[in-house]
Design an enzyme around this catalytic site. Structure first.
Site, PDB file in Angstrom:
ATOM      1  N   SER A 672       0.915  -1.079   0.137  1.00  0.00           N
ATOM      2  CA  SER A 672       0.234  -0.048  -0.044  1.00  0.00           C
ATOM      3  C   SER A 672       0.830   1.242   0.112  1.00  0.00           C
ATOM      4  CB  SER A 672      -0.999  -0.033   1.061  1.00  0.00           C
ATOM      5  OG  SER A 672      -0.359   0.215   2.171  1.00  0.00           O
ATOM      6  N   LYS A 715      -5.481   3.788   9.128  1.00  0.00           N
ATOM      7  CA  LYS A 715      -4.529   4.692   8.427  1.00  0.00           C
ATOM      8  C   LYS A 715      -5.104   6.167   8.726  1.00  0.00           C
ATOM      9  CE  LYS A 715      -2.923   1.667   5.134  1.00  0.00           C
ATOM     10  NZ  LYS A 715      -3.026   1.083   3.803  1.00  0.00           N
TER      11      LYS A 715
END
Ligand code: ADP
Length: 765
Positions: A672, A715
């Site tokens: 990611s 996140k």
């Protein structure tokens, strides 16, 4: 031939037999007296029943013996003692009972050996009979040596046949039968049969006696030894009641199946055989103690009240609605289908998010005992299954130990940190756990130490893990995963004010109202003193404040402590700027990414620089394999883009590129960071600045498409904590964002991107 006769009671006279008998009945005395006067011959015949006082013809046997009276003595009291010797067998023809004595008319019978019997037959008959008799007599202590000697001298079968019955313990009836059998060989056969039978009886009797004697002797010996042992123990000052006896009592009192008890009894008798001081005995003793401490059939009664379960979960935990709902569903299904089929509940989430605490609440709501097994770092199968008893210091495995600790066979057993289970050459602990978690197999769980199967089917297993991906696949298959995600700042505030402060105050002995922590102070703790997904450190910090408050109140004698944003430093020391802050200025080659780790979300700064060189890509910092590949991919993409930036010919051959991810104790790996690295490289190559107030996450393909990523909530929370408000998120993650509570997305400028071009456009100044 007419003769006076005496009817004998309990006696039978045979030819050649000398016999002494006392006569008391008047008629018998008359008979003897008559005989004495007339040739001393008398007929001796046995009475069928001893009870008859005045026997008639029917009361006596038909065959008797004609005997010579050798001696007659008158005894005081009118009795007579007669010594007579049998001569020949005779049968009664008629009986006269009317006279003063019993008178019979008899005829002598011929019962000798047939004339035509040959020598060899005689010899054979002699030997057999002699052998059997010797066998009998030699084993009989009551028979003197002279008798045996005399018998061994007899060399004629006829003579032996006559003396044999004299030395044998035959009954009256048997002797009478011998008397009545006239045929020699028939009588011989009968006699041999009787003696053989006697020998057999004696043999069996001796055997039985030996057995009984052996037993009695052993009992006596044991008794003496035990008594001695008792005395020795008393001398040593030990408890006189042997501890083996105590163990035996415990085994009998144990609530367990018969098979278990039987096994323990055997083990106990082994223990008894070992001498008390040997190391072996200590091992055995330990084993018995362990076995006795196991809750074989001991259990607690479950509560099935789901309403109560809900109340307890709510009482102990703020929020976590989805988690609670799924736990309650799970409990409901379990109460309907029974324990067998239900999968094992597994709570997955970062540390300090209440996984253990939920498991405890489940135990409480079901009225079950609670035990915890920490699997972190377990690499050896023996830790799960125990060591064989042959090792000194061997122990049961963790499951059996936990069961013992619970004291009942149906506790809630928390398998903590299932994802940290290791495996090495000593075997695979996950294979052992697989058996434990299988409802079909775990009723027969075999621990190496315990040896006999232990029933784990009543246990309610709950597992926890930080990261679902590192749980061994076969285990994962049996788990029902419930994910718990990081807490938002707001949630942490609620948890602190509604639960943690009160909990820590109580724990540290602070009375209600004696401590107040302002909400600004709490916010500051969350922001500047802790950095975590859960609330464990937050709780710890609150605990620190409580302890300081207790001391302060004791020192100063004051009743109340107020903690505010201003005086927080006094209690917790200087604040630590835990969270990454927004970069001050836009910079070249510095891009902020967002990462998911098992302990929560994090921001990571990726740096790239360009320097003169030969076209190498250098990678440093906390990078896993996946990240390194992403870096290669990013470089290829950046080179493809390079014609846009009007780079000179041979640019890449003359420059090295260095990509680095600074700091971060928790290793991060995953695809990611793809768009982040690509952006950093492009920025370095093109020497264009990247916006400071921007963070991004997304996987990139070789052709520049942006793919979906996971862990978005963590996140975003990390970005928020760092004070970053502009976020780039893959277009495909849009549904995730829409699902998120407004609390997280509030104040954030989230932009969805689907190509690398959009990313660069947003990121580069
Ligand atoms: P984990 O097992 O997930 O690492 P714990 O269950 O040990 O975390 O939780 C740490 C502490 O935080 C415990 O004291 C627990 O009570 C508290 N806690 C965690 N989540 C919540 C919540 N939602 N509500 C109230 N207290 C919580």
């Amino acid at each position: 031939m007419n003769l006076p006769a005496v009817a004998l009671r309990g006696l039978c006279v045979l030819p050649k037999m000398a016999i002494n008998f006392d006569v008391s009945r008047e008629r018998s005395k008359e008979a003897v007296q008559f005989a004495m006067l007339h040739g001393q011959k008398i007929f001796l015949v046995t009475q069928k029943s001893e009870k008859v006082e005045k026997p008639e013809a029917k009361d006596i046997y038909n065959v008797g013996v004609i005997a010579d009276i050798k001696q007659m003595v008158k005894l005081p009291g009118g009795q007579m003692r007669v010594l007579a010797v049998g001569k020949s067998v005779a049968r009664i023809i008629s009986v006269e009972t009317s006279g003063a004595y019993l008178e019979v008319e008899v005829e002598e019978l011929e019962n000798g050996i047939p004339e035509d019997t040959d020598e060899v037959t005689r010899e054979a008959m002699l030997r057999i009979l002699k052998e059997e008799m010797m066998k009998f007599l030699q084993g009989n202590q009551n028979v003197g040596k002279e008798v045996i000697h005399a018998l061994s001298k007899v060399n004629d079968i006829v003579e032996l046949m006559e003396v044999a019955p004299i030395h044998m313990p035959f009954s009256v009836e048997e002797k009478q039968t011998i008397l009545e059998i006239l045929d020699f060989s028939e009588r011989y056969a009968y006699l041999v049969q009787l003696i053989t039978r006697e020998n057999e009886v004696r043999r069996i009797r001796d055997e039985l006696q030996a057995k009984v004697r052996g037993k009695v002797e052993k009992n006596q010996k044991d008794y003496v030894l035990r008594e001695q042992m008792k005395v020795i123990r008393e001398e040593l000052g030990e408890d006189p009641q042997s501890d083996a006896d105590l163990l035996a009592e415990k085994i009998e009192a144990l609530e367990a199946a018969d098979s278990v008890k039987e096994h323990l009894r055997k083990e106990l008798s082994r223990y008894r055989m070992m001498s008390g001081a040997a190391a072996e005995a200590a091992v055995q003793r330990n084993y018995l103690d362990t076995m006795l401490a196991l809750p074989w059939n001991k259990s607690t009664e479950d509560s099935t009240d789901l309403k109560r379960a809900e109340e307890i979960l709510d009482r102990d935990h703020y929020g976590l609605e989805k988690v609670k709902e799924r736990v309650l569903e799970y409990l409901a299904v379990r109460s309907v289908t029974g324990k067998g089929d239900a999968p094992i509940l597994c709570l997955v989430g970062p540390p300090g998010t209440g996984k253990t605490s939920i498991a405890k609440s489940i135990a409480e709501s079901l009225n079950k005992k609670y035990v915890r097994i920490c699997l972190g770092g377990v690499r050896d199968e023996a830790e799960i299954r125990g060591h064989r008893r042959t090792y000194i210091g061997s122990m049961p495995g963790r499951l059996v130990a936990a069961l013992t600790q619970a004291g009942v066979n149906n506790p809630v057993m928390l398998l903590d940190e299932l994802d940290k289970l290791g495996s090495d050459y000593k075997g695979d602990p996950s294979a052992a756990l697989l058996e434990v978690l299988d409802g079909e197999q775990n009723s027969q769980f075999r621990d190496h130490y315990v040896e006999i199967p232990v029933d784990l089917s009543e246990v309610l297993f709950i597992a926890t893990a930080n990261d679902m991906h590192t749980i061994p696949a076969p285990l994962l298959d049996r788990l029902e995963i419930i994910e718990i995600s990081s807490y938002t700042e707001n949630e942490k505030m609620h948890i602190a004010t509604e639960f943690l402060v009160e909990k820590q105050m109580k724990k540290n002995g602070l009375k209600d109202g004696s401590l107040s922590i302002s909400s600004r102070a709490l916010k500051k703790i969350i922001h500047h003193y802790t950095r975590e997904a859960g609330v464990r450190n937050l709780e710890r910090k609150i605990g620190d404040i409580c302890r300081k408050a207790v001391k302060e109140q004791l020192d100063k004698g004051c009743k109340k402590t107020r903690v505010s944003e201003q005086n927080l430093e006094k209690y917790l020391g200087r604040e630590k700027r835990f969270f990454d802050q927004v970069n001050e200025n836009d910079q070249i080659g510095v891009v902020r990414g967002l990462a998911w780790t098992p302990v929560g979300g994090d921001t990571l700064e990726i740096e790239a620089i360009l320097m003169p060189g030969t076209g190498k890509l250098q990678l440093t910092g906390q990078m896993g394999d996946v990240m390194k590949e992403s870096a290669q991919l990013a470089l290829s993409y950046a080179r493809m883009m390079s014609d846009r930036f009007e780079l000179p010919e041979g640019f890449f051959e003359q420059h090295d590129i260095h990509l680095h991810i600074p700091e971060g104790a928790v290793p991060k790996d995953g695809p990611s960071a793809g768009i982040t690295m690509t952006t950093a490289l492009v920025s370095a190559i093109s020497q264009k600045k990247v916006r400071a107030n921007l963070a991004m996450t997304g996987e990139v393909t070789l052709t520049g498409r942006v793919l979906m990523i996971g862990g978005l909530k963590e996140k975003l929370l990390a970005a928020k904590m760092a004070g970053i408000t502009n976020i780039l998120v893959p277009e495909r993650n849009k549904p995730d964002v829409e699902e998120m509570s407004a609390e997280i997305t509030k104040g954030m400028d989230i932009r969805f991107v689907s190509t690398m071009e959009q990313v660069l456009e947003a990121a580069l100044v």
